[in-house]
Design an enzyme around this catalytic site. Structure first.
Site, PDB file in Angstrom:
ATOM      1  N   HIS A 160     -74.937  86.467  33.766  1.00 15.93           N
ATOM      2  CA  HIS A 160     -74.187  87.648  33.303  1.00 15.93           C
ATOM      3  C   HIS A 160     -72.884  87.236  32.611  1.00 15.93           C
ATOM      4  CE1 HIS A 160     -76.930  89.587  36.152  1.00 15.93           C
ATOM      5  NE2 HIS A 160     -76.475  88.715  37.041  1.00 15.93           N
ATOM      6  N   SER A 290     -60.388  79.935   8.809  1.00 12.98           N
ATOM      7  CA  SER A 290     -59.904  81.281   8.521  1.00 12.98           C
ATOM      8  C   SER A 290     -58.887  81.205   7.393  1.00 12.98           C
ATOM      9  CB  SER A 290     -59.245  81.895   9.768  1.00 12.98           C
ATOM     10  OG  SER A 290     -58.532  83.074   9.438  1.00 12.98           O
TER      11      SER A 290
END
Length: 502
Positions: A160, A290
């Protein structure tokens, strides 16, 4: 400007302009497609001649063999003819006949358009599957080397996406490889199952060929088999409509889409690990992550794999829809869809495999970060071991459980509420109740005691599952390793030369 307009003012698929390998682009090119048509017409003529059709001469066969590869003029001639007739197959029959004039009267004899279009697609798709299998073998080989290298490096397992019992970096990679092996099995099975439409006539009844051989059923069957042999197929579809069943496309694109799901899972896992700064994909020296944030090292290859995999997965829907609406012996609404969906499925799978190979060759592991994350979670995971150690020293399990429960919650509050380090072990060391095991705490917290049989599982998996699957691709992998070794040596010599210069 007019030259620039001609190049840059038309849409080009990124699959070909940016990503796909030259080999796969060539396979689905017009040159390959129409060469394959000419080869099929040659095979048909050869088989018909062998079975006694006197109208087919040796000179006709030789001319056809001489002009299998199309020239630029052949493409021009075919385009002019198609503009007049609005029929691509007949346009290419005409263009072939122009350069092989002695064969012009017997090209396409007894056949329907699907003889070249369908059989041609089957030939090209089989070759495409071969290319994909070679690339997939390389990817499995590279990830297997990675799994072996890090077979024993403990790392947090996640369920999870919450910290769970420890595994190893190598064991986790075997989960990726296992799915890739299943994809290899599926693609191999699809390649082996792929049959040949053969010579079946306009609605699959072989009526035209029966007339051609004056009612001789045996000759028609021999013709069907012989053309398949000449085209490299052992397996024939016994019955077809005008086309081979589009269920074949469903099976094939489902296999490729299933691989897309595997690739997406692998790339997503690496993206999650990159966020944790535990593992990163290769990052070039001058690469920019970026335009605004200069520090960023975005997992752009894995992101590309995910984006392309989504496209690959949905292409199976095209084949399903097309198959479901093929009325009776056929309709023509399949052609335009298949011209897009089938090449795109192969090109996309090819690109994804190239990316996965690049990623698997240069994965960067950060053991110190992995160890830090383990130290933050392991004290909580070790509580059961601590309880058992205390019981062995004569302690009461229920009392020990309560003592460690209280300390665990206090440590958790420090971590979650104050953003501080996990100090559970320090609390245990300061609690007199646990004094009998203070000198055992380091061994109780050794990460290697929490990974179970992970290293042994990696070894067994590589030996029993990976090595047999890669055996058919041994020669290709050997060649690749030689190339990689040569590149490494060149880089070493270059560094040495640069060092001497300095």
């Amino acid at each position: 400007y007019m030259i620039m307009a001609g190049i840059y003012e038309k849409y080009e698929s990124p699959l070909t302009s940016r990503y796909a390998s030259p080999e796969m682009q060539k396979l689905f090119s017009p040159a390959k497609r129409f060469y394959t048509w000419r080869l099929l017409w040659l095979n048909l003529a050869k088989a018909e001649k062998e079975l006694g059709l006197e109208s087919i001469t040796e000179e006709a066969i030789q001319e056809m063999e001489t002009h299998l590869f199309l020239t630029e003029q052949d493409f021009i001639n075919a385009a002019i003819e198609e503009k007049k007739t609005r029929h691509d197959v007949m346009a290419h029959v005409h263009a072939f006949g122009q350069v092989a004039s002695k064969a012009s009267g017997i090209i396409h004899l007894g056949a329907t358009s699907c003889y070249v279009t369908d059989n041609g697609d089957l030939i090209i798709m089989r070759e495409g599957l071969e290319l994909l299998l070679e690339k997939l073998a390389r990817v499995i080989d590279k990830f297997s080397k990675f799994a072996q290298e890090y077979r024993s490096l403990p790392t947090l397992g996640f369920t999870h996406f919450q910290p769970a019992q420890l595994t190893t970096v190598g064991k986790r990679a075997t989960l990726w490889i296992q799915e890739l092996l299943w994809d290899m099995r599926n693609i191999t099975r699809a390649r082996n199952d792929l049959g040949f439409r053969g010579v079946k006539g306009t609605t699959g009844t072989q009526a035209s060929f029966l007339a051609l051989f004056e009612g001789d059923h045996d000759k028609v069957e021999v013709l069907d088999k012989r053309v398949a042999e000449l085209s490299g197929f052992k397996q024939l579809y016994v019955v077809t409509g005008q086309t081979y069943s589009r269920k074949i496309d469903v099976d094939l694109l489902n296999v490729l889409s299933s691989f897309g799901a595997t690739a997406h899972k692998i790339a997503t896992d690496i993206r999650l690990l990159a966020n944790l700064k535990e593992i990163e994909e290769p990052f070039e020296k001058d690469q920019i992550g970026s335009s605004a944030m200069a520090y960023k090292r975005n997992p752009m290859r894995c992101e590309r794999v995910c984006g392309l995999s989504r496209h690959l997965m949905i292409l199976a829907q095209d084949a399903l829809m097309t198959n479901s609406v093929q009325w009776l012996e056929r309709t023509l609404d399949d052609s335009s869809n298949r011209r897009i969906s089938i090449p795109e499925a192969f090109l996309t799978a090819d690109i994804i495999l190239s990316l996965l190979q690049n990623i698997s060759e240069g994965l960067v592991v950060y053991p110190k970060v992995i160890q830090y994350h383990i130290t933050q979670e392991l004290p909580f995971m070790a509580t059961e071991n601590i309880i058992m150690a205390m019981v062995k020293k004569g302690g009461d399990r229920q009392q020990c459980h309560e003592e460690i429960r209280v300390l665990s919650h206090q440590a958790a509050d420090k971590v979650k509420g104050e953003g501080k380090e996990n100090d559970l072990i320090e609390r245990i060391k300061c609690t007199g109740y646990f004094k009998p095991i203070w000198n055992e705490l380091d061994s109780l917290l050794d990460p290697n005691t929490f990974i179970g049989r992970s290293p042994q599982q990696v070894d067994k998996f590589i030996k029993e599952c990976v090595e047999p699957a890669l055996k058919p691709h041994e020669e290709i992998l050997k060649q690749d390793r030689k190339i990689i070794l040569n590149i490494m040596m060149i880089k070493i010599f270059a560094r040495q030369a640069e060092s001497q210069k300095c």
